[in-house]
Write a protein that holds these residues in place. Structure first.
Motif, PDB file in Angstrom:
ATOM      1  N   GLN A 114       0.905  -1.564   0.228  1.00  0.00           N
ATOM      2  CA  GLN A 114      -0.205  -0.330  -0.106  1.00  0.00           C
ATOM      3  C   GLN A 114       0.684   1.357  -0.148  1.00  0.00           C
ATOM      4  N   PHE A 115       0.072   2.217  -1.029  1.00  0.00           N
ATOM      5  CA  PHE A 115       1.139   3.621  -1.320  1.00  0.00           C
ATOM      6  C   PHE A 115       0.201   4.371  -0.881  1.00  0.00           C
ATOM      7  N   HIS A 116       0.077   5.283   0.392  1.00  0.00           N
ATOM      8  CA  HIS A 116      -0.135   6.237   0.797  1.00  0.00           C
ATOM      9  C   HIS A 116       0.924   7.554   0.377  1.00  0.00           C
ATOM     10  N   LEU A 117       0.058   8.216  -0.882  1.00  0.00           N
ATOM     11  CA  LEU A 117       1.104   9.728  -1.568  1.00  0.00           C
ATOM     12  C   LEU A 117       0.629  10.777  -1.166  1.00  0.00           C
ATOM     13  N   GLY A 118       1.309  12.181  -1.337  1.00  0.00           N
ATOM     14  CA  GLY A 118       1.041  13.454  -1.048  1.00  0.00           C
ATOM     15  C   GLY A 118       0.818  14.371   0.018  1.00  0.00           C
ATOM     16  N   ALA A 119       0.947  13.633   1.316  1.00  0.00           N
ATOM     17  CA  ALA A 119       1.377  14.314   2.162  1.00  0.00           C
ATOM     18  C   ALA A 119       1.730  15.038   1.840  1.00  0.00           C
ATOM     19  N   LEU A 120       1.700  16.869   2.724  1.00  0.00           N
ATOM     20  CA  LEU A 120       2.486  17.254   2.893  1.00  0.00           C
ATOM     21  C   LEU A 120       2.937  17.741   4.156  1.00  0.00           C
ATOM     22  N   ARG A 121       3.700  17.095   5.543  1.00  0.00           N
ATOM     23  CA  ARG A 121       4.064  17.383   6.638  1.00  0.00           C
ATOM     24  C   ARG A 121       4.673  18.202   7.270  1.00  0.00           C
ATOM     25  N   ASN A 122       3.616  18.417   8.918  1.00  0.00           N
ATOM     26  CA  ASN A 122       4.422  18.737   9.562  1.00  0.00           C
ATOM     27  C   ASN A 122       5.126  19.609   9.228  1.00  0.00           C
ATOM     28  N   ASN A 123       3.212  21.328   8.690  1.00  0.00           N
ATOM     29  CA  ASN A 123       4.133  22.079   8.218  1.00  0.00           C
ATOM     30  C   ASN A 123       4.346  23.894   9.785  1.00  0.00           C
ATOM     31  N   ASN A 124       3.559  23.240  10.281  1.00  0.00           N
ATOM     32  CA  ASN A 124       3.475  24.685  11.446  1.00  0.00           C
ATOM     33  C   ASN A 124       5.210  24.223  12.090  1.00  0.00           C
ATOM     34  N   SER A 125       5.869  24.720  11.858  1.00  0.00           N
ATOM     35  CA  SER A 125       7.205  23.990  12.758  1.00  0.00           C
ATOM     36  C   SER A 125       7.552  24.457  14.114  1.00  0.00           C
ATOM     37  N   ARG A 126       6.607  25.311  14.367  1.00  0.00           N
ATOM     38  CA  ARG A 126       6.679  26.593  15.720  1.00  0.00           C
ATOM     39  C   ARG A 126       6.071  24.743  16.564  1.00  0.00           C
ATOM     40  N   MET A 127       5.012  24.696  16.026  1.00  0.00           N
ATOM     41  CA  MET A 127       3.609  23.749  16.907  1.00  0.00           C
ATOM     42  C   MET A 127       4.587  22.084  16.606  1.00  0.00           C
ATOM     43  N   HIS A 128       5.314  21.523  15.324  1.00  0.00           N
ATOM     44  CA  HIS A 128       5.948  20.552  15.417  1.00  0.00           C
ATOM     45  C   HIS A 128       7.082  20.490  16.724  1.00  0.00           C
ATOM     46  N   ARG A 129       7.757  21.380  16.664  1.00  0.00           N
ATOM     47  CA  ARG A 129       8.653  21.517  17.610  1.00  0.00           C
ATOM     48  C   ARG A 129       8.243  20.415  19.885  1.00  0.00           C
ATOM     49  N   ILE A 130       6.636  21.599  19.223  1.00  0.00           N
ATOM     50  CA  ILE A 130       5.943  21.577  20.887  1.00  0.00           C
ATOM     51  C   ILE A 130       5.351  20.543  21.173  1.00  0.00           C
ATOM     52  N   LEU A 131       4.635  20.456  20.073  1.00  0.00           N
ATOM     53  CA  LEU A 131       3.526  19.371  19.925  1.00  0.00           C
ATOM     54  C   LEU A 131       4.375  17.235  19.573  1.00  0.00           C
ATOM     55  N   GLY A 132       5.359  18.010  18.420  1.00  0.00           N
ATOM     56  CA  GLY A 132       6.005  16.520  17.429  1.00  0.00           C
ATOM     57  C   GLY A 132       4.337  16.027  16.424  1.00  0.00           C
ATOM     58  N   PRO A 133       5.107  15.293  15.553  1.00  0.00           N
ATOM     59  CA  PRO A 133       4.089  14.645  14.616  1.00  0.00           C
ATOM     60  C   PRO A 133       2.533  14.425  15.073  1.00  0.00           C
ATOM     61  N   ASP A 134       2.054  14.129  14.044  1.00  0.00           N
ATOM     62  CA  ASP A 134       0.774  13.859  14.047  1.00  0.00           C
ATOM     63  C   ASP A 134       0.055  14.414  14.860  1.00  0.00           C
ATOM     64  N   THR A 135      -0.418  15.445  15.090  1.00  0.00           N
ATOM     65  CA  THR A 135      -0.650  15.936  15.806  1.00  0.00           C
ATOM     66  C   THR A 135      -1.647  16.525  15.736  1.00  0.00           C
ATOM     67  N   GLY A 136      -1.736  17.370  13.651  1.00  0.00           N
ATOM     68  CA  GLY A 136      -2.891  18.250  13.189  1.00  0.00           C
ATOM     69  C   GLY A 136      -2.020  18.986  12.498  1.00  0.00           C
ATOM     70  N   TRP A 137      -1.246  19.199  11.664  1.00  0.00           N
ATOM     71  CA  TRP A 137      -0.511  19.918  11.481  1.00  0.00           C
ATOM     72  C   TRP A 137       0.072  19.745   9.774  1.00  0.00           C
TER      73      TRP A 137
END
Length: 462
Positions: A290-313
């Motif tokens: 299975q290949f899930h293609l095309g998501a642009l992940r972790n766009n909000n670098s500030r919130m990624h630093r605070i909360l980590g991946p898979d938290t809605g950014w």
């Protein structure tokens, strides 16, 4: 609101759903449920724990409404978080969350109350009382939805002890897993060497060379296969299809293990080589890839630093797909090493690209060998599902489609299969009413049951 004929617009739609679709078991072949919680048969204390924690769909809606992070992922109490969600729900009208929320309350808790600030306390307390009873443990929540098979998503370093415990528990639902080795592929990522170090510990071997890495991953595939795994999954921007030589890949991996920087071009070559190797190995083992293609992940670098991946950014990306996808699939097909493959698309502008691409590699060897997967992530809502099925109908055969999956971390998400089935039956019912399809309810009912259950049952060796 969620009445018996919800989303069913005429008598044909109703007949197809009630007489053919509704009672079919569920095969949920891709989700992110916790094997640990399944093994422990966890009982959740309240709706916040089972329903809001970890659900970044809800989190994004709450943030958009201006709710402080304290009530989303912060230190507020479970009750305070739920009250903020109840406040949010009336504002989600026309977002799929509005339908899902009320379907889940109805199907799991027999509660048909509209969730609002005024009803929040009653809904919360009623669910809390039910959740604390053994019949609302996470396994029983799954059994309540008639789930025959589910597949979690597991990293190669997972020891699968939770899966082993589940298989020995007598749980009627078959729980398998999908092998997800993306962390071994993404050589540019921060922490890559630490991940390979962890893989060394799991495999009890040194991984100093690219050959070592291939050996380690093959060993893990063997181990997963012995534990019942028959699927893999990759979440990628796009498929990789760079030309490379073996000596180049050996040198790139050695460079990374020596803690030297790898260029983007080198990373693409490495990812192309390793993904081809993995896909050939999947074919050897008879797995579905299975290949899930095309998501642009972790766009909000500030919130990624605070909360980590898979938290809605994360959001929809606009990566080019067709050329690399074609080259990747053709390279495998030319070697007769193309496994059964499902392609999921997150960018609706590429629906026709993927739907026509799968037809290039359906060679008659297996029914629906290469699949255009169901609407994924931002597209697993009503319009997204309809668009995916219309495109698949126009460009291929909807009748061969393996149907819906939850792709969810929530034990309350299985009514999404019902949502899909109602939408599917309504598509057929409307065209029967308009005269575009015959009034052959037995045949069309068979096609509906195939899409809801039988195609997946035949496609996956679980």
């Amino acid at each position: 609101m969620i009445h018996s004929n919800f989303l069913l617009e005429n008598k044909y739609s109703e007949e197809l759903y009630h007489d053919f679709a509704s009672k079919m078991p569920i095969i949920d072949y891709h989700n992110h449920l916790s094997p640990k919680e399944l093994a422990e048969d966890k009982i959740f204390e309240n709706l916040t724990q089972v329903w809001i924690d970890g659900d970044h769909y809800k989190w994004r809606a709450m943030r958009t409404l201006g709710i402080d992070e304290r009530y989303i992922t912060g230190q507020a109490t479970d009750r305070e978080k739920f009250d903020k969600w109840a406040y949010t729900v009336p504002y989600t009208m026309r977002n799929p969350l509005y339908h899902w929320t009320h379907m889940e309350l109805s199907r799991y808790f027999d509660n048909n109350t509209l969730l609002t600030p005024a009803s929040s306390e009653g809904v919360y307390l009623d669910a809390k009382q039910k959740l604390n009873a053994p019949e609302y443990s996470c396994r029983n929540l799954i059994s309540k939805m008639n789930v025959e098979v589910l597949c979690t998503t597991d990293d190669p370093t997972a020891n699968l002890d939770h899966h082993q415990k589940i298989s020995q528990s007598g749980f009627a639902t078959k729980v398998s897993m999908a092998f997800r080795p993306d962390k071994a592929l993404l050589i540019e990522n921060e922490g890559y060497n630490e991940y390979i170090d962890n893989l060394e510990g799991t495999c009890d071997m040194m991984i100093a060379t690219y050959d070592d890495l291939r050996t380690a991953l093959t060993n893990r595939i063997v181990y997963f296969h012995e534990n019942g795994c028959r699927l893999c999954d990759h979440g990628l921007n796009h498929l990789y299809a760079e030309d490379f030589t073996d000596s180049e890949i050996q040198a790139i991996f050695k460079k990374k293990r020596n803690k030297k920087a790898v260029s983007p071009g080198e990373a693409m070559k490495f990812q192309s080589a390793l993904l081809l190797f993995l896909s050939e190995t999947y074919c050897d083992f008879g797995w579905v890839q299975q290949f899930h293609l095309g998501a642009l992940r972790n766009n909000n670098s500030r919130m990624h630093r605070i909360l980590g991946p898979d938290t809605g950014w994360d959001s929809i990306g606009d990566f080019q797909q067709a050329e690399c996808l074609s080259k990747f699939l053709d390279t495998l097909d030319a070697k007769n090493k193309l496994a059964k493959t499902i392609l999921y698309n997150i960018n609706p502008t590429y629906n026709e690209v993927l739907a026509t691409m799968v037809g290039n590699f359906n060679d008659g060897s297996v029914k629906g060998k290469v699949q255009f997967g169901s609407g994924w992530w931002y597209l697993d809502q009503k319009d997204g599902m309809i668009d995916q099925m219309n495109v698949l109908s126009n460009m291929g055969l909807l009748s061969c489609f393996v149907g819906m999956l939850t792709d969810s971390r929530s034990f309350l998400s299985f009514p999404r299969h019902e949502y899909f089935r109602r939408i599917l039956c309504n598509l057929f019912g409307k065209e029967i009413q308009s005269g575009e399809l015959p009034t052959d309810m037995a045949w069309i009912g068979k096609l509906v049951q195939d899409i809801c259950y039988h195609n997946a049952k035949d496609y996956f060796d679980l």
